[in-house]
Design a protein around this motif. Structure first.
Motif, PDB file in Angstrom:
ATOM      1  N   ALA A 212      62.118  46.292  39.275  1.00 30.96           N
ATOM      2  CA  ALA A 212      61.881  45.635  37.978  1.00 30.96           C
ATOM      3  C   ALA A 212      60.485  45.917  37.423  1.00 30.96           C
ATOM      4  O   ALA A 212      60.017  45.191  36.553  1.00 30.96           O
ATOM      5  N   LYS A 213      59.838  46.984  37.921  1.00 30.32           N
ATOM      6  CA  LYS A 213      58.467  47.338  37.486  1.00 30.32           C
ATOM      7  C   LYS A 213      57.544  46.106  37.490  1.00 30.32           C
ATOM      8  O   LYS A 213      56.983  45.708  36.462  1.00 30.32           O
ATOM      9  N   PRO A 214      57.386  45.502  38.672  1.00 30.48           N
ATOM     10  CA  PRO A 214      56.643  44.240  38.728  1.00 30.48           C
ATOM     11  C   PRO A 214      55.134  44.402  38.577  1.00 30.48           C
ATOM     12  O   PRO A 214      54.581  45.484  38.804  1.00 30.48           O
ATOM     13  N   VAL A 215      54.511  43.285  38.215  1.00 28.30           N
ATOM     14  CA  VAL A 215      53.054  43.183  38.161  1.00 28.30           C
ATOM     15  C   VAL A 215      52.630  42.116  39.177  1.00 28.30           C
ATOM     16  O   VAL A 215      53.336  41.127  39.369  1.00 28.30           O
ATOM     17  N   VAL A 216      51.498  42.357  39.831  1.00 29.87           N
ATOM     18  CA  VAL A 216      50.876  41.348  40.695  1.00 29.87           C
ATOM     19  C   VAL A 216      49.504  41.025  40.101  1.00 29.87           C
ATOM     20  O   VAL A 216      48.696  41.930  39.889  1.00 29.87           O
ATOM     21  N   VAL A 217      49.275  39.761  39.811  1.00 29.55           N
ATOM     22  CA  VAL A 217      48.026  39.332  39.147  1.00 29.55           C
ATOM     23  C   VAL A 217      47.087  38.701  40.168  1.00 29.55           C
ATOM     24  O   VAL A 217      47.532  37.954  41.049  1.00 29.55           O
ATOM     25  N   PHE A 218      45.797  39.016  40.060  1.00 30.22           N
ATOM     26  CA  PHE A 218      44.780  38.322  40.867  1.00 30.22           C
ATOM     27  C   PHE A 218      43.429  38.466  40.184  1.00 30.22           C
ATOM     28  O   PHE A 218      43.276  39.258  39.245  1.00 30.22           O
ATOM     29  N   ALA A 219      42.465  37.673  40.666  1.00 32.63           N
ATOM     30  CA  ALA A 219      41.134  37.629  40.041  1.00 32.63           C
ATOM     31  C   ALA A 219      40.392  38.942  40.255  1.00 32.63           C
ATOM     32  O   ALA A 219      40.659  39.681  41.192  1.00 32.63           O
ATOM     33  N   ASN A 220      39.440  39.199  39.388  1.00 34.85           N
ATOM     34  CA  ASN A 220      38.542  40.346  39.490  1.00 34.85           C
ATOM     35  C   ASN A 220      37.123  39.794  39.435  1.00 34.85           C
ATOM     36  O   ASN A 220      36.747  39.267  38.381  1.00 34.85           O
ATOM     37  N   PRO A 221      36.352  39.798  40.512  1.00 32.00           N
ATOM     38  CA  PRO A 221      36.481  40.447  41.819  1.00 32.00           C
ATOM     39  C   PRO A 221      37.498  39.749  42.734  1.00 32.00           C
ATOM     40  O   PRO A 221      37.895  38.616  42.470  1.00 32.00           O
ATOM     41  N   PHE A 222      37.830  40.435  43.839  1.00 31.06           N
ATOM     42  CA  PHE A 222      38.950  39.977  44.658  1.00 31.06           C
ATOM     43  C   PHE A 222      38.868  40.535  46.084  1.00 31.06           C
ATOM     44  O   PHE A 222      38.078  41.429  46.376  1.00 31.06           O
TER      45      PHE A 222
ATOM     46  N   GLY B   8      55.054  48.520  45.412  1.00 28.30           N
ATOM     47  CA  GLY B   8      55.598  49.188  44.221  1.00 28.30           C
ATOM     48  C   GLY B   8      55.270  48.464  42.929  1.00 28.30           C
ATOM     49  O   GLY B   8      55.930  48.660  41.908  1.00 28.30           O
ATOM     50  N   ALA B   9      54.227  47.611  42.954  1.00 28.47           N
ATOM     51  CA  ALA B   9      53.859  46.847  41.756  1.00 28.47           C
ATOM     52  C   ALA B   9      52.580  47.392  41.132  1.00 28.47           C
ATOM     53  O   ALA B   9      51.830  48.142  41.764  1.00 28.47           O
ATOM     54  N   GLN B  10      52.361  46.964  39.899  1.00 22.63           N
ATOM     55  CA  GLN B  10      51.112  47.305  39.214  1.00 22.63           C
ATOM     56  C   GLN B  10      50.157  46.127  39.380  1.00 22.63           C
ATOM     57  O   GLN B  10      50.512  45.002  39.040  1.00 22.63           O
ATOM     58  N   PRO B  11      48.934  46.369  39.920  1.00 25.04           N
ATOM     59  CA  PRO B  11      47.974  45.257  39.991  1.00 25.04           C
ATOM     60  C   PRO B  11      47.429  44.935  38.604  1.00 25.04           C
ATOM     61  O   PRO B  11      47.233  45.844  37.799  1.00 25.04           O
ATOM     62  N   TYR B  12      47.213  43.661  38.330  1.00 21.63           N
ATOM     63  CA  TYR B  12      46.539  43.268  37.093  1.00 21.63           C
ATOM     64  C   TYR B  12      45.330  42.420  37.475  1.00 21.63           C
ATOM     65  O   TYR B  12      45.450  41.428  38.191  1.00 21.63           O
ATOM     66  N   TYR B  13      44.164  42.849  36.971  1.00 23.72           N
ATOM     67  CA  TYR B  13      42.899  42.235  37.375  1.00 23.72           C
ATOM     68  C   TYR B  13      42.473  41.204  36.327  1.00 23.72           C
ATOM     69  O   TYR B  13      42.036  41.585  35.237  1.00 23.72           O
ATOM     70  N   ALA B  14      42.590  39.931  36.644  1.00 30.64           N
ATOM     71  CA  ALA B  14      42.248  38.873  35.678  1.00 30.64           C
ATOM     72  C   ALA B  14      40.742  38.599  35.727  1.00 30.64           C
ATOM     73  O   ALA B  14      40.181  38.432  36.811  1.00 30.64           O
ATOM     74  N   PRO B  15      40.095  38.535  34.547  1.00 31.58           N
ATOM     75  CA  PRO B  15      38.627  38.384  34.547  1.00 31.58           C
ATOM     76  C   PRO B  15      38.161  36.996  34.977  1.00 31.58           C
ATOM     77  O   PRO B  15      38.840  36.002  34.746  1.00 31.58           O
ATOM     78  N   CYS B  16      36.977  36.964  35.615  1.00 34.48           N
ATOM     79  CA  CYS B  16      36.328  35.689  35.962  1.00 34.48           C
ATOM     80  C   CYS B  16      35.202  35.440  34.972  1.00 34.48           C
ATOM     81  O   CYS B  16      34.598  36.395  34.469  1.00 34.48           O
ATOM     82  N   ASP B  17      34.887  34.188  34.726  1.00 30.60           N
ATOM     83  CA  ASP B  17      33.853  33.854  33.751  1.00 30.60           C
ATOM     84  C   ASP B  17      32.614  33.302  34.470  1.00 30.60           C
ATOM     85  O   ASP B  17      32.629  32.157  34.939  1.00 30.60           O
ATOM     86  N   PRO B  18      31.543  34.115  34.557  1.00 26.88           N
ATOM     87  CA  PRO B  18      30.330  33.647  35.256  1.00 26.88           C
ATOM     88  C   PRO B  18      29.775  32.365  34.640  1.00 26.88           C
ATOM     89  O   PRO B  18      29.177  31.546  35.341  1.00 26.88           O
TER      90      PRO B  18
END
Ligand SMILES: Cc1ncc(COP(=O)(O)O)c(C=O)c1O
Length: 400
Positions: free
Chosen positions: A114-124, A136-146
């Protein structure tokens, strides 16, 4: 050969070795490493004793689900620590450290067709990215706010990404920022999970090392507070490595939604990741004792109280909520800083850009780890203080 293996990024410490290649550090200083987050406080004697007195377990194949005794120790710990009633038969599983479990869980959850995405924080923590890629997923890097204590900006993740998201990793307390997620953030994530159907894997391996009066909120605890007592689409991962100073024991457990725990058990039975009976016995002893955990936390508190002010005079850094890291802003490039600090003062720190990714922003600083370094205060206090003094001297020279 599996072509996905070629998509894995080099591990941060491999990159650090390359960065330091050919440098002879100043021989006037003995080496101090704040690089790897390996606990260095002493392993409690009673855990070693429990291990040695369980050696007859070597003669048996273990059950992947663990001995009832072990699962009961998990159950009691969850009750004491979080006030949670979790079913020892259906909602928990032993794992050989949280790392392998966080990785393997993606293999259980992801449907690559299903062309999945895995989301997690950036940095990680890099295992999330590797688990996504090999699943087999695409990583997605969610931004952190300093500006908000490095909270993840979940609102910045576009709906088209959420629609494809099958798995979300959260790390609270976070590596490298030490930030703890409040209940309001959990509420937001549960709402997103309900809307888009993704599973939340909650990495809680630093939960017992904290600096305030209140222990960090756990994922299942947050769910329970919000009336989600079935823990739907939520599995947490915890570990003895940091809590009990046994990183070599490889012991932790996963707990949460029984639908996912059941499938995870099936996956693990084939993968062959049952915990040794010897380790199971020593783990029971460790989970049943809180005295050594409180003493360990106190050691970190005293150490951070001494070290942080020395560094805060010269770097952009403050006491984190929890964990054993300082995530410090440095003058100039993080890699130059780490290399020169090593060459001139024989202190190793990890460049922040090695544990974060460029996200295609307009500027060169779109890697949120750029201009920061991670320092693991795992060595004893005297050694960490000495490292901090050397870093302060180095930074003052750099700023002149
Ligand atoms: C964020 C995070 N999660 C998980 C782990 C894995 O720990 P263990 O496998 O020892 O439980 C680590 C180890 O450093 C970590 O930093």
């Amino acid at each position: 050969m599996n072509p996905l293996l070629d998509k894995l990024q080099p591990y941060p410490f491999e990159r650090l070795r390359t960065l330091f290649a050919g440098i002879t550090p100043n021989p006037a200083f003995r080496p101090i490493s704040l690089g790897i987050g390996e606990p260095k406080h002493a392993t409690p004697q009673f855990i070693k004793d429990a291990l040695c007195s369980s050696l007859e377990g070597l003669a048996h194949y273990p059950l992947t689900a663990g001995e009832p005794h072990l699962r009961d120790a998990f159950r009691r710990w969850l009750m004491t620590r979080y006030g949670l009633a979790v079913d020892a038969n259906t909602q928990m599983l032993p794992v050989n450290g949280s790392r392998e479990a966080l990785f393997a869980f993606a293999q259980t959850v992801l449907d690559a067709s299903a062309k999945p995405v895995v989301v997690f924080a950036n940095p990680f923590y890099q295992i999330y990215e590797g688990a996504a890629v090999l699943g087999g997923a695409q990583p997605y890097y969610a931004p952190c706010d300093p500006a908000r204590n490095f909270a993840v900006d979940w609102d910045a993740v576009p709906p088209e990404i959420w629609l494809r998201t099958q798995l979300l990793y959260v790390c609270s307390p976070g590596n490298p920022t030490g930030a703890v997620m409040p209940l309001s953030e959990w509420k937001k994530l549960f709402e997103l999970s309900d809307k888009y159907g993704f599973v939340i894997a909650s990495d809680e391996c630093y939960s017992e090392i904290y600096f305030g009066n209140e222990a960090p909120l756990g994922g299942l605890q947050a769910a329970n507070k919000l009336g989600r007592s079935d823990f739907r689409r939520l599995v947490s991962f915890t570990s003895l490595s940091k809590r009990s100073n046994v990183p070599g024991m490889r012991s932790g457990f996963a707990f949460g939604d029984s639908n996912y725990i059941r499938k995870f058990l099936l996956y693990r039975t084939y993968h062959g990741s049952a915990m040794s009976p010897v380790i199971q016995r020593a783990s029971i002893a460790a989970w049943e004792d809180e005295k050594h955990v409180a003493e360990n936390r106190e050691l970190y508190r005293r150490k951070f109280a001494e070290v942080t002010p020395i560094l805060a005079e010269v770097l952009d850094v403050k006491l984190p909520d929890a964990s054993f890291y300082l995530w410090a802003g440095v003058p100039g490039s993080d890699t130059d800083f780490a290399r020169e600090l090593y060459a001139q003062y024989n202190v190793t720190v990890l460049p922040g850009s090695y544990i974060a990714r460029e996200t295609g922003g307009a500027t060169a600083t779109s890697n949120p780890g750029a201009g920061r370094v991670r320092m693991a205060l795992v060595a004893d206090t005297a050694e960490c203080v000495e490292a901090a003094q050397r870093i302060a001297e180095f930074t003052r020279k750099l700023k002149k």
